[in-house]
Design a protein around this motif. Structure first.
Motif, mmCIF file in Angstrom:
data_model
loop_
_atom_site.group_PDB
_atom_site.id
_atom_site.type_symbol
_atom_site.label_atom_id
_atom_site.label_comp_id
_atom_site.label_asym_id
_atom_site.label_seq_id
_atom_site.Cartn_x
_atom_site.Cartn_y
_atom_site.Cartn_z
ATOM 1 N N GLN A 1 0.820 -1.215 0.000
ATOM 2 C CA GLN A 1 0.000 0.000 0.000
ATOM 3 C C GLN A 1 0.856 1.267 0.000
ATOM 4 O O GLN A 1 1.931 1.301 0.592
ATOM 5 C CB GLN A 1 -0.941 -0.017 1.205
ATOM 6 C CG GLN A 1 -1.968 -1.146 1.089
ATOM 7 C CD GLN A 1 -2.957 -1.191 2.231
ATOM 8 O OE1 GLN A 1 -3.024 -0.276 3.031
ATOM 9 N NE2 GLN A 1 -3.718 -2.266 2.298
ATOM 10 N N PHE A 2 0.335 2.313 -0.656
ATOM 11 C CA PHE A 2 1.008 3.609 -0.712
ATOM 12 C C PHE A 2 0.617 4.447 0.512
ATOM 13 O O PHE A 2 -0.461 4.270 1.085
ATOM 14 C CB PHE A 2 0.590 4.390 -1.959
ATOM 15 C CG PHE A 2 1.007 3.779 -3.274
ATOM 16 C CD1 PHE A 2 1.921 2.744 -3.330
ATOM 17 C CD2 PHE A 2 0.481 4.262 -4.468
ATOM 18 C CE1 PHE A 2 2.302 2.191 -4.545
ATOM 19 C CE2 PHE A 2 0.854 3.716 -5.688
ATOM 20 C CZ PHE A 2 1.762 2.677 -5.728
ATOM 21 N N THR A 3 1.476 5.410 0.850
ATOM 22 C CA THR A 3 1.151 6.292 1.972
ATOM 23 C C THR A 3 0.102 7.334 1.581
ATOM 24 O O THR A 3 -0.818 7.604 2.325
ATOM 25 C CB THR A 3 2.409 7.009 2.479
ATOM 26 O OG1 THR A 3 3.004 7.695 1.383
ATOM 27 C CG2 THR A 3 3.387 6.019 3.096
ATOM 28 N N ALA A 4 0.273 7.980 0.407
ATOM 29 C CA ALA A 4 -0.695 8.966 -0.106
ATOM 30 C C ALA A 4 -0.917 10.142 0.843
ATOM 31 O O ALA A 4 -2.034 10.655 0.961
ATOM 32 C CB ALA A 4 -2.023 8.306 -0.462
ATOM 33 N N GLY A 5 0.129 10.591 1.527
ATOM 34 C CA GLY A 5 0.014 11.777 2.372
ATOM 35 C C GLY A 5 -0.192 13.028 1.529
ATOM 36 O O GLY A 5 0.167 13.061 0.345
ATOM 37 N N PRO A 6 -0.783 14.083 2.108
ATOM 38 C CA PRO A 6 -1.126 15.263 1.309
ATOM 39 C C PRO A 6 0.077 15.949 0.675
ATOM 40 O O PRO A 6 -0.050 16.540 -0.393
ATOM 41 C CB PRO A 6 -1.838 16.180 2.313
ATOM 42 C CG PRO A 6 -1.509 15.638 3.652
ATOM 43 C CD PRO A 6 -1.235 14.175 3.496
ATOM 44 N N ASN A 7 1.262 15.875 1.312
ATOM 45 C CA ASN A 7 2.434 16.557 0.759
ATOM 46 C C ASN A 7 3.484 15.598 0.221
ATOM 47 O O ASN A 7 4.613 16.017 -0.024
ATOM 48 C CB ASN A 7 3.063 17.451 1.834
ATOM 49 C CG ASN A 7 2.119 18.568 2.235
ATOM 50 O OD1 ASN A 7 1.512 19.211 1.372
ATOM 51 N ND2 ASN A 7 1.946 18.770 3.529
ATOM 52 N N ASP A 8 3.127 14.351 0.046
ATOM 53 C CA ASP A 8 4.113 13.378 -0.440
ATOM 54 C C ASP A 8 4.686 13.821 -1.782
ATOM 55 O O ASP A 8 3.950 14.056 -2.741
ATOM 56 C CB ASP A 8 3.469 11.991 -0.609
ATOM 57 C CG ASP A 8 3.279 11.270 0.721
ATOM 58 O OD1 ASP A 8 3.607 11.856 1.767
ATOM 59 O OD2 ASP A 8 2.802 10.117 0.690
ATOM 60 N N GLU A 9 6.022 13.910 -1.841
ATOM 61 C CA GLU A 9 6.696 14.294 -3.083
ATOM 62 C C GLU A 9 7.089 13.065 -3.891
ATOM 63 O O GLU A 9 7.593 13.181 -5.004
ATOM 64 C CB GLU A 9 7.963 15.104 -2.764
ATOM 65 C CG GLU A 9 7.705 16.402 -2.007
ATOM 66 C CD GLU A 9 7.224 17.532 -2.917
ATOM 67 O OE1 GLU A 9 7.125 17.300 -4.137
ATOM 68 O OE2 GLU A 9 6.952 18.621 -2.394
ATOM 69 N N TYR A 10 6.937 11.896 -3.314
ATOM 70 C CA TYR A 10 7.294 10.662 -3.998
ATOM 71 C C TYR A 10 6.391 9.544 -3.476
ATOM 72 O O TYR A 10 5.671 9.725 -2.496
ATOM 73 C CB TYR A 10 8.772 10.311 -3.764
ATOM 74 C CG TYR A 10 9.116 10.085 -2.315
ATOM 75 C CD1 TYR A 10 9.335 11.159 -1.467
ATOM 76 C CD2 TYR A 10 9.201 8.806 -1.787
ATOM 77 C CE1 TYR A 10 9.620 10.963 -0.131
ATOM 78 C CE2 TYR A 10 9.488 8.599 -0.456
ATOM 79 C CZ TYR A 10 9.702 9.683 0.368
ATOM 80 O OH TYR A 10 9.968 9.472 1.687
#
Ligand SMILES: [Fe+2]
Length: 266
Positions: free
Chosen positions: A227-236
Motif C-alpha cells: 500500500q502507498f502512503t498517499a500523504g497530502p504533501n508526499d513528493e514521492y
C-alpha cells in the motif's frame, strides 16, 4: 434483488513464485484472497480485477496469476494496469463468455462490457505507453462507446478501470497517476445521472479511497500486495509496511451502492 461483485486490484505477480513486493509474498497473499472470496456466504456474480495483475510483463507472472485465479468459484474479468501487457494477458489468462469488446483488436486494449442482472459493467483500459508514465488516458474509442451508451441506452451501469479520474489531494499521486482525460470522463458519467449510474471503481492508488462528486461515486480498492502512503504533501511514492490482505465487496441493491472492504492479517 442484490447484485454482489468483488473488486480486486494490483496483485503485482512476479516471474517467480517467491516474488515479493516491499517484502510481501504476493503469491501467498493472492491465494489468501481467493480462499476468502470462495468462502464468502454468498455467490459473487463476478470478480473484477482492475489491473496491475503483474508487477512487470513476464509470461510467468501471468501463468502464476492464471493458476491462482482459476481456483475462484466466480468468473473473473480483468482490465489493464500500467504494469500490464495486453498480449500476455490474452495469451495466459482465461476469459469468460459474454464480453462485448469496446475497441478493435488493433487498439491493443482490454476494454469491454459485461452485463450482470441487467447492469452494464464497463471495464475500461486506460493504459498509456510505458514511456509516457504511470498516468492513464481513455482512448477516443472508449470515450465514444461510453458516451453512446449514456445517450442512447436507458439501463443502469457502472465503470471499472485502473486509474483515478479525479485528484485525491496527495501531491505525488495527483501529479502522476490520474487519467489525463478524467474530467471528460467525469462529465460523461455526470450526464447519465445518479439514478442509473452505480459507481466508478478503480485501483492504482494501492489504498482504499472514496470520492463523491456531482452525485458520482468513485471508489478505489487497495492492493493485497503493498500500500502507498498517499500523504497530502508526499513528493514521492512511499509505502506502508505490514499491510493487510484485502479486497472489496460491492453490492448493488434497491438504488444503494455499498462498498465494504474485507481485510485479513498477513
Ligand atoms: Fe499497482
Amino acid at each position: 434483488m442484490a447484485t454482489h461483485l468483488i473488486h480486486l486490484s494490483d496483485t503485482h505477480f512476479g516471474p517467480e513464485r517467491e516474488f515479493t513486493v516491499r517484502g510481501a509474498p504476493v503469491l501467498d497473499r493472492a491465494r489468501r484472497v481467493v480462499e476468502e472470496i470462495n468462502a464468502l456466504p454468498f455467490q459473487p456474480a463476478a470478480v473484477i480485477h482492475t489491473g496491475d495483475i503483474a508487477n512487470d510483463p513476464f509470461d510467468e507472472a501471468y501463468r502464476i496469476a492464471e493458476e491462482v485465479f482459476s481456483d475462484l468459484n466466480a468468473p473473473i474479468y480483468y482490465t489493464t494496469g500500467n504494469h500490464d501487457d495486453v498480449p500476455m494477458m490474452r495469451e495466459h489468462l482465461t476469459f469468460h463468455n459474454g464480453m462485448n469488446p469496446l475497441v478493435p483488436e488493433s487498439e491493443n486494449r482490454h476494454a469491454y462490457t459485461i452485463e450482470i442482472d441487467g447492469i452494464a459493467l464497463f471495464i475500461l483500459d486506460g493504459k498509456v505507453p510505458p514511456e509516457e508514465g504511470p498516468h492513464g488516458n481513455l482512448s477516443e474509442t472508449q470515450i465514444s462507446a461510453l458516451t453512446d451508451f449514456v445517450e442512447n441506452e436507458s439501463g443502469p451501469f457502472a465503470v471499472f478501470n485502473h486509474f483515478p479520474a479525479l485528484p485525491i489531494g496527495s501531491k505525488w499521486i495527483d501529479n502522476n497517476l490520474p487519467l489525463k482525460n478524467g474530467r471528460e470522463f467525469h462529465e460523461i458519467l455526470k450526464s447519465a445521472g445518479a439514478d442509473r449510474f452505480y459507481g466508478s471503481f478503480f485501483g492504482h492508488l494501492h489504498r482504499g479511497l472514496q470520492i463523491y462528486h456531482d452525485n458520482i461515486l468513485y471508489s478505489a480498492v487497495s492492493s493485497p500486495a503493498c500500500q502507498f502512503t498517499a500523504g497530502p504533501n508526499d513528493e514521492y511514492c512511499d509505502f506502508l509496511p505490514d499491510v493487510p490482505i484485502c479486497f472489496n465487496h460491492i453490492t448493488f441493491a434497491n438504488g444503494i451502492t455499498q462498498v465494504k472492504e474485507y481485510t485479513f492479517p498477513s
